[in-house]
Design a protein around this motif. Structure first.
Motif, short mmCIF file in Angstrom:
data_model
loop_
_atom_site.label_atom_id
_atom_site.label_comp_id
_atom_site.label_asym_id
_atom_site.label_seq_id
_atom_site.Cartn_x
_atom_site.Cartn_y
_atom_site.Cartn_z
N ASP A 267 11.91 -48.15 20.37
CA ASP A 267 11.34 -46.81 20.26
C ASP A 267 10.06 -46.73 21.09
O ASP A 267 9.05 -47.31 20.73
CB ASP A 267 11.06 -46.47 18.80
N LYS A 268 10.11 -46.01 22.19
CA LYS A 268 8.94 -45.94 23.06
C LYS A 268 7.76 -45.23 22.40
O LYS A 268 6.61 -45.35 22.86
CB LYS A 268 9.29 -45.22 24.37
N ASN A 269 8.03 -44.51 21.31
CA ASN A 269 6.96 -43.79 20.60
C ASN A 269 6.47 -44.55 19.36
O ASN A 269 5.69 -44.01 18.57
CB ASN A 269 7.45 -42.40 20.18
N ALA A 270 6.90 -45.78 19.21
CA ALA A 270 6.48 -46.57 18.05
C ALA A 270 4.96 -46.74 18.07
O ALA A 270 4.36 -47.00 19.12
CB ALA A 270 7.16 -47.94 18.06
N PRO A 271 4.31 -46.57 16.91
CA PRO A 271 2.85 -46.68 16.85
C PRO A 271 2.29 -48.00 17.35
O PRO A 271 1.15 -48.06 17.80
CB PRO A 271 2.55 -46.50 15.35
N ILE A 272 3.08 -49.05 17.30
CA ILE A 272 2.56 -50.36 17.70
C ILE A 272 2.15 -50.39 19.16
O ILE A 272 1.23 -51.13 19.54
CB ILE A 272 3.61 -51.46 17.41
N PHE A 273 2.77 -49.55 20.00
CA PHE A 273 2.42 -49.57 21.41
C PHE A 273 1.00 -49.07 21.68
O PHE A 273 0.43 -49.34 22.73
CB PHE A 273 3.43 -48.75 22.22
N ASP A 274 0.45 -48.35 20.71
CA ASP A 274 -0.94 -47.88 20.85
C ASP A 274 -1.93 -48.94 20.39
O ASP A 274 -3.15 -48.74 20.52
CB ASP A 274 -1.15 -46.61 20.02
N GLN A 275 -1.43 -50.05 19.86
CA GLN A 275 -2.31 -51.04 19.25
C GLN A 275 -2.22 -52.42 19.90
O GLN A 275 -2.86 -53.36 19.44
CB GLN A 275 -1.99 -51.17 17.76
N VAL A 276 -1.42 -52.52 20.97
CA VAL A 276 -1.26 -53.82 21.62
C VAL A 276 -1.69 -53.73 23.08
O VAL A 276 -1.90 -52.65 23.63
CB VAL A 276 0.20 -54.31 21.54
N ASP A 277 -1.83 -54.90 23.69
CA ASP A 277 -2.24 -54.95 25.09
C ASP A 277 -1.07 -54.76 26.04
O ASP A 277 -1.21 -54.18 27.12
CB ASP A 277 -2.91 -56.30 25.37
N TYR A 278 0.11 -55.28 25.63
CA TYR A 278 1.30 -55.20 26.47
C TYR A 278 2.50 -54.83 25.61
O TYR A 278 2.65 -55.34 24.50
CB TYR A 278 1.57 -56.54 27.17
N GLY A 279 3.33 -53.94 26.13
CA GLY A 279 4.51 -53.53 25.38
C GLY A 279 5.76 -53.54 26.24
O GLY A 279 5.70 -53.30 27.46
N LEU A 280 6.89 -53.82 25.60
CA LEU A 280 8.19 -53.80 26.27
C LEU A 280 9.13 -52.93 25.45
O LEU A 280 9.38 -53.21 24.27
CB LEU A 280 8.75 -55.21 26.39
N VAL A 281 9.63 -51.87 26.05
CA VAL A 281 10.58 -50.98 25.38
C VAL A 281 11.99 -51.49 25.64
O VAL A 281 12.42 -51.61 26.77
CB VAL A 281 10.44 -49.53 25.89
N GLY A 282 12.68 -51.83 24.55
CA GLY A 282 14.03 -52.32 24.69
C GLY A 282 14.60 -52.76 23.36
O GLY A 282 13.86 -53.07 22.41
N ASP A 283 15.93 -52.77 23.26
CA ASP A 283 16.61 -53.23 22.05
C ASP A 283 16.46 -54.74 21.94
O ASP A 283 16.79 -55.47 22.89
CB ASP A 283 18.09 -52.84 22.12
#
Length: 296
Positions: A267-283
């Motif tokens: 989920d590209k809108n998951a709140p965790i992406f606002d709280q980490v340095d690097y994110g990967l969107v994918g199943d």
């Protein structure tokens, strides 16, 4: 003098090492034979808890010992039983416990509050400072001490509680408090067997696998010791990787001291992406096997 009160071998060793950095002598109060170790404190006080008594019942013994030896500070292993003793010890000395200490600045203890959205600085104004904490505030330190062990007689507290039976629980090999790299599994893992991918990834990066609360209490897929969050473990790893973790506050507060944080979520809108340095969107079912293969 600093007292360390512990019920596990690792807790005793880690906190004695940390206590040594606080200056003065170090005394270990061991509440079972597992915690008794030599070479980590100046003296070990071995409390003889009867087989029909609960460990928590040793509170009266601990209080009496503290009144006799008058330590300036007490570091207490943050297990459920030790937290009970911490509260009773604080009440006896008309003070409060400074809980889940994340760092020390001299005699000021720093911890999170308001669900982790703020940092609280506390300082004891009484005759004794009582803290619960892991080894995290002390960094990489080594314990040292003598072979002196003194047996302390057990004095039952006033609760009158008796241990009626014991049922051994499976030994958990989870040791998140000591891990420098932590991988957290969330509800993005659809089945218990899928956790194997998370364990493989954690092993590949030299880390430990923890989880969010639902995987311990709703699904019973992982032991209680693996739960990270506001009512679980509060950690300060070098690296945190949240996999299938939505990023709710009650979990993220447990790792917001991480130096570097990563997330994998479909989920590209998951709140965790606002709280980490690097994110990967994918199943994770597609992403993790590929990553694990590359890490071999």
């Amino acid at each position: 003098m600093v007292f360390v009160i512990a019920e596990t071998q690792k807790g005793a060793r880690d906190l004695c090492a940390g206590a040594r950095t606080m200056g003065g002598g170090v005394s270990l109060v061991a509440l079972n034979d597992e915690a008794v170790q030599t070479g980590i404190a100046d003296v070990v006080y071995r409390v003889e808890v009867p087989v029909d008594a609960m460990v928590e019942s040793a509170a009266a013994t601990v209080i009496a010992l503290c009144k006799e030896k008058t330590p300036a500070s007490v570091l207490i292993e943050p297990t459920r039983r030790m937290k009970v003793i911490a509260g009773k010890l604080a009440a006896a000395f008309d003070t409060a416990v400074m809980t889940d200490v994340a760092a020390f600045d001299g005699d000021v203890a720093k911890s999170m509050f308001f669900g982790g959205i703020a940092t609280r600085d506390q300082k004891s104004t009484g005759s004794i400072a009582i803290y619960t904490c892991s080894s995290a505030p002390f960094g990489d330190t080594e314990a040292a001490g003598t072979d002196v062990v003194q047996t302390v007689g057990f004095a039952a507290d006033e609760s009158g509680a008796k241990l009626l039976s014991r049922e051994p629980l499976p030994k958990s090999d989870v040791n998140l408090a000591a891990a420098k790299r932590i991988v957290a599994a969330g509800r993005g893992f659809a089945a218990e067997e899928d956790l194997r991918m998370g364990r493989d990834f954690a092993a590949a990066i030299g880390g430990e696998l923890g989880c969010t609360r639902p995987l311990t209490e709703a699904e019973d897929w992982m032991p209680r010791e693996a739960y990270i969050g506001i009512s679980g473990l509060m950690l300060n790893p070098e690296v945190y990787v949240g996999i299938g973790v939505s990023g709710q506050m009650q979990h993220m507060v447990g790792v917001n001291g991480a130096k570097v944080a990563f997330a994998i979520n479909k989920d590209k809108n998951a709140p965790i992406f606002d709280q980490v340095d690097y994110g990967l969107v994918g199943d994770i079912n597609a992403v993790l096997p590929t990553i694990n293969e590359k890490l071999k």
